[in-house]
Design a protein around this motif. Structure first.
Motif, mmCIF file in Angstrom:
data_model
loop_
_atom_site.group_PDB
_atom_site.id
_atom_site.type_symbol
_atom_site.label_atom_id
_atom_site.label_comp_id
_atom_site.label_asym_id
_atom_site.label_seq_id
_atom_site.Cartn_x
_atom_site.Cartn_y
_atom_site.Cartn_z
ATOM 1 N N SER A 248 -39.361 16.385 86.239
ATOM 2 C CA SER A 248 -40.768 16.377 86.632
ATOM 3 C C SER A 248 -41.487 15.147 86.079
ATOM 4 C CB SER A 248 -41.460 17.650 86.153
ATOM 5 O OG SER A 248 -41.494 17.705 84.727
ATOM 6 N N GLY A 249 -41.102 14.735 84.862
ATOM 7 C CA GLY A 249 -41.710 13.539 84.289
ATOM 8 C C GLY A 249 -41.387 12.299 85.094
ATOM 9 N N ALA A 250 -40.124 12.187 85.533
ATOM 10 C CA ALA A 250 -39.727 11.046 86.344
ATOM 11 C C ALA A 250 -40.427 11.061 87.705
ATOM 12 C CB ALA A 250 -38.213 11.031 86.523
ATOM 13 N N ALA A 251 -40.614 12.264 88.280
ATOM 14 C CA ALA A 251 -41.272 12.367 89.582
ATOM 15 C C ALA A 251 -42.743 11.961 89.493
ATOM 16 C CB ALA A 251 -41.144 13.788 90.113
ATOM 17 N N CYS A 252 -43.423 12.382 88.410
ATOM 18 C CA CYS A 252 -44.827 12.016 88.237
ATOM 19 C C CYS A 252 -44.979 10.512 88.019
ATOM 20 C CB CYS A 252 -45.426 12.790 87.063
ATOM 21 S SG CYS A 252 -45.660 14.552 87.391
ATOM 22 N N PHE A 253 -44.085 9.929 87.236
ATOM 23 C CA PHE A 253 -44.151 8.488 87.002
ATOM 24 C C PHE A 253 -43.954 7.722 88.302
ATOM 25 C CE2 PHE A 253 -41.904 4.483 86.188
ATOM 26 C CZ PHE A 253 -42.841 3.840 85.401
ATOM 27 N N ALA A 254 -42.960 8.116 89.093
ATOM 28 C CA ALA A 254 -42.696 7.426 90.356
ATOM 29 C C ALA A 254 -43.846 7.595 91.336
ATOM 30 C CB ALA A 254 -41.396 7.938 90.975
ATOM 31 N N GLY A 255 -44.552 8.736 91.263
ATOM 32 C CA GLY A 255 -45.653 8.979 92.175
ATOM 33 C C GLY A 255 -46.990 8.458 91.690
ATOM 34 N N GLY A 256 -47.031 7.909 90.477
ATOM 35 C CA GLY A 256 -48.280 7.368 89.957
ATOM 36 C C GLY A 256 -49.245 8.424 89.468
ATOM 37 N N VAL A 257 -48.726 9.498 88.864
ATOM 38 C CA VAL A 257 -49.574 10.578 88.356
ATOM 39 C C VAL A 257 -49.271 10.783 86.875
ATOM 40 C CG1 VAL A 257 -50.176 13.016 88.557
ATOM 41 C CG2 VAL A 257 -49.609 11.705 90.608
ATOM 42 N N ASP A 258 -50.318 10.756 86.034
ATOM 43 C CA ASP A 258 -50.141 10.988 84.607
ATOM 44 C C ASP A 258 -50.001 12.475 84.330
ATOM 45 O OD1 ASP A 258 -50.288 8.293 84.086
ATOM 46 O OD2 ASP A 258 -52.462 8.328 83.749
ATOM 47 N N SER A 259 -49.617 12.801 83.077
ATOM 48 C CA SER A 259 -49.390 14.200 82.705
ATOM 49 C C SER A 259 -50.654 15.041 82.779
ATOM 50 C CB SER A 259 -48.806 14.274 81.284
ATOM 51 O OG SER A 259 -49.691 13.644 80.356
ATOM 52 N N ASN A 260 -51.837 14.406 82.675
ATOM 53 C CA ASN A 260 -53.101 15.159 82.769
ATOM 54 C C ASN A 260 -53.653 15.220 84.189
ATOM 55 O OD1 ASN A 260 -53.842 12.518 83.108
ATOM 56 N ND2 ASN A 260 -55.250 12.436 81.357
ATOM 57 N N GLY A 261 -52.899 14.713 85.161
ATOM 58 C CA GLY A 261 -53.319 14.768 86.557
ATOM 59 C C GLY A 261 -54.052 13.544 87.045
ATOM 60 N N THR A 262 -54.250 12.552 86.171
ATOM 61 C CA THR A 262 -54.934 11.325 86.575
ATOM 62 C C THR A 262 -54.032 10.488 87.474
ATOM 63 O OG1 THR A 262 -56.167 11.298 84.501
ATOM 64 C CG2 THR A 262 -56.079 9.238 85.758
ATOM 65 N N MET A 263 -54.586 10.019 88.590
ATOM 66 C CA MET A 263 -53.813 9.202 89.520
ATOM 67 C C MET A 263 -54.009 7.727 89.208
ATOM 68 S SD MET A 263 -54.333 11.177 93.159
ATOM 69 C CE MET A 263 -56.125 11.210 93.005
ATOM 70 N N ARG A 264 -52.966 6.963 89.367
ATOM 71 C CA ARG A 264 -52.998 5.526 89.135
ATOM 72 C C ARG A 264 -52.113 4.858 90.187
ATOM 73 N NH1 ARG A 264 -48.046 5.132 87.162
ATOM 74 N NH2 ARG A 264 -47.239 6.802 85.858
ATOM 75 N N ARG A 265 -52.028 3.549 90.107
ATOM 76 C CA ARG A 265 -51.199 2.851 91.080
ATOM 77 C C ARG A 265 -49.724 3.103 90.768
ATOM 78 N NH1 ARG A 265 -52.185 -3.438 92.052
ATOM 79 N NH2 ARG A 265 -54.094 -2.514 92.949
ATOM 80 N N PRO A 266 -48.947 3.553 91.750
ATOM 81 C CA PRO A 266 -47.514 3.783 91.507
ATOM 82 C C PRO A 266 -46.803 2.489 91.124
ATOM 83 C CG PRO A 266 -48.220 4.812 93.558
ATOM 84 C CD PRO A 266 -49.354 3.918 93.114
ATOM 85 N N PRO A 267 -45.727 2.586 90.381
ATOM 86 C CA PRO A 267 -44.976 1.370 89.998
ATOM 87 C C PRO A 267 -44.429 0.675 91.229
ATOM 88 C CG PRO A 267 -43.732 3.351 89.484
ATOM 89 C CD PRO A 267 -45.101 3.817 89.858
ATOM 90 N N HIS A 268 -44.369 -0.660 91.158
ATOM 91 C CA HIS A 268 -43.869 -1.442 92.286
ATOM 92 C C HIS A 268 -42.380 -1.168 92.483
ATOM 93 C CE1 HIS A 268 -47.522 -3.714 92.997
ATOM 94 N NE2 HIS A 268 -47.627 -3.919 91.689
ATOM 95 N N LYS A 269 -41.990 -1.066 93.738
ATOM 96 C CA LYS A 269 -40.572 -0.919 94.046
ATOM 97 C C LYS A 269 -39.933 -2.295 94.086
ATOM 98 C CE LYS A 269 -40.986 3.313 96.789
ATOM 99 N NZ LYS A 269 -40.710 3.935 98.113
ATOM 100 N N ARG A 270 -38.690 -2.330 93.649
ATOM 101 C CA ARG A 270 -37.968 -3.607 93.662
ATOM 102 C C ARG A 270 -37.592 -3.970 95.110
ATOM 103 N NH1 ARG A 270 -35.912 -5.241 88.686
ATOM 104 N NH2 ARG A 270 -36.258 -3.739 87.013
ATOM 105 N N ARG A 271 -37.723 -5.226 95.415
ATOM 106 C CA ARG A 271 -37.358 -5.683 96.751
ATOM 107 C C ARG A 271 -35.847 -5.801 96.871
ATOM 108 N NH1 ARG A 271 -41.513 -10.541 98.520
ATOM 109 N NH2 ARG A 271 -43.427 -9.260 98.552
ATOM 110 N N ARG A 272 -35.357 -5.494 98.024
ATOM 111 C CA ARG A 272 -33.928 -5.652 98.315
ATOM 112 C C ARG A 272 -33.758 -6.852 99.223
ATOM 113 N NH1 ARG A 272 -30.372 -1.824 97.014
ATOM 114 N NH2 ARG A 272 -31.149 0.164 96.210
ATOM 115 N N TYR A 273 -32.820 -7.687 98.858
ATOM 116 C CA TYR A 273 -32.577 -8.903 99.643
ATOM 117 C C TYR A 273 -31.238 -8.778 100.365
ATOM 118 C CZ TYR A 273 -36.347 -10.799 96.836
ATOM 119 O OH TYR A 273 -37.567 -11.009 96.242
#
Length: 273
Positions: A248-273
């Motif tokens: 659940s912690g990994a899912a919240c981090f990937a979705g840009g949600v903190d443990s207290n429910g605060t939303m933020r910008r999700p982490p950038h995905k790495r580009r594939r070449y």
């Protein structure tokens, strides 16, 4: 079993310099992989076993003794949804201190184990010669034939195996490795280490050994894990709940949600070449 598995596009790892294996169970060779890449390879190995649920950084005993990865399996066809058929953990260490107890005579004990392993190999050669009926008849090729050494009438061999088992348990007694195994919630325990770091013969036979390689980056299964008989359904369920909590912690981090429910910008995905 050998397989490469990349979860992200890391830069090509610098090829590790070849160094000879050190005696007494370990090696002084340095791995070209970082800790993050070692953990990635350990997770990739468990993913290759195709569990129903999986997570990284999972505690085995409440919040203590976290493992690199853990997974559980459920029956493919069953109306009951709360059955966990088996569980597995992967412990990743990049040094020998966590594998063994802090006994003062560790190096001497490892040397004794190595000598016992050599004597065991010699006795197994005699058993294959004197007791051919212990060979498996199901193997297609004779050079890969398996042998039932446990049923031998050679008393010296059985006595040596008991002594070897005691030495191996003494070597790991009181270590983090032993505490994790005794948690009683994993049917299969795997130890993942950098290549050439240790001799699998000095690790108790219950543990599967996975070698994490740097060139090419991936993993090799050196020894399969043995099922642990003391695991209970309650222990499996506890580990499955720990896996769900860690995921659940990994899912919240990937979705840009903190443990207290605060939303933020999700982490950038790495580009594939």
């Amino acid at each position: 079993m050998e397989q490469d598995f990349d979860l992200f596009d890391f830069a090509a790892s610098q090829q590790a310099s070849e160094q000879p294996n050190a005696h007494n169970g370990g090696s002084t060779a340095k791995t070209s992989l970082s800790k993050a890449e070692l953990r990635q390879a350990a997770l990739a190995f468990l993913v290759s076993l195709k569990p129903a649920g999986i997570a990284a950084n999972v505690p085995t005993r409440r919040s203590k003794y976290k493992v690199a990865a853990a997974g559980f399996w459920r029956p493919a066809t069953s109306r009951k949804t709360n059955i966990i058929t088996r569980t597995a953990i992967v412990v990743m260490y990049d040094d020998l201190d966590c594998c063994f107890s802090d006994c003062a005579d560790r190096e001497q004990r490892i040397a004794v184990i190595s000598a016992l392993q050599e004597e065991k190999a010699q006795l197994e050669t005699e058993i294959r010669k004197n007791e051919p009926h212990l060979a498996s008849s199901d193997d297609l090729f004779g050079e890969f034939r398996s042998w039932d050494y446990a049923s031998t009438s050679n008393h010296q061999y059985r006595k040596l195996c008991r002594k070897l088992d005691r030495e191996l348990k003494t070597l790991t007694q009181g270590s983090k490795l032993e505490y994790i195994r005794r948690a009683g919630n994993a049917d299969f325990c795997y130890l993942a280490v950098p290549e050439k770091m240790l001799d699998p013969a000095v690790i108790p036979v219950e543990w599967g050994i996975v070698e994490l390689t740097g060139a090419p980056r991936g993993f090799k299964l050196l020894r399969e894990a043995m099922p642990l008989p003391e695991v209970t359904p309650e222990g499996r369920l506890m580990l499955a709940l720990n896996i769900a909590s860690a995921a659940s912690g990994a899912a919240c981090f990937a979705g840009g949600v903190d443990s207290n429910g605060t939303m933020r910008r999700p982490p950038h995905k790495r580009r594939r070449y």
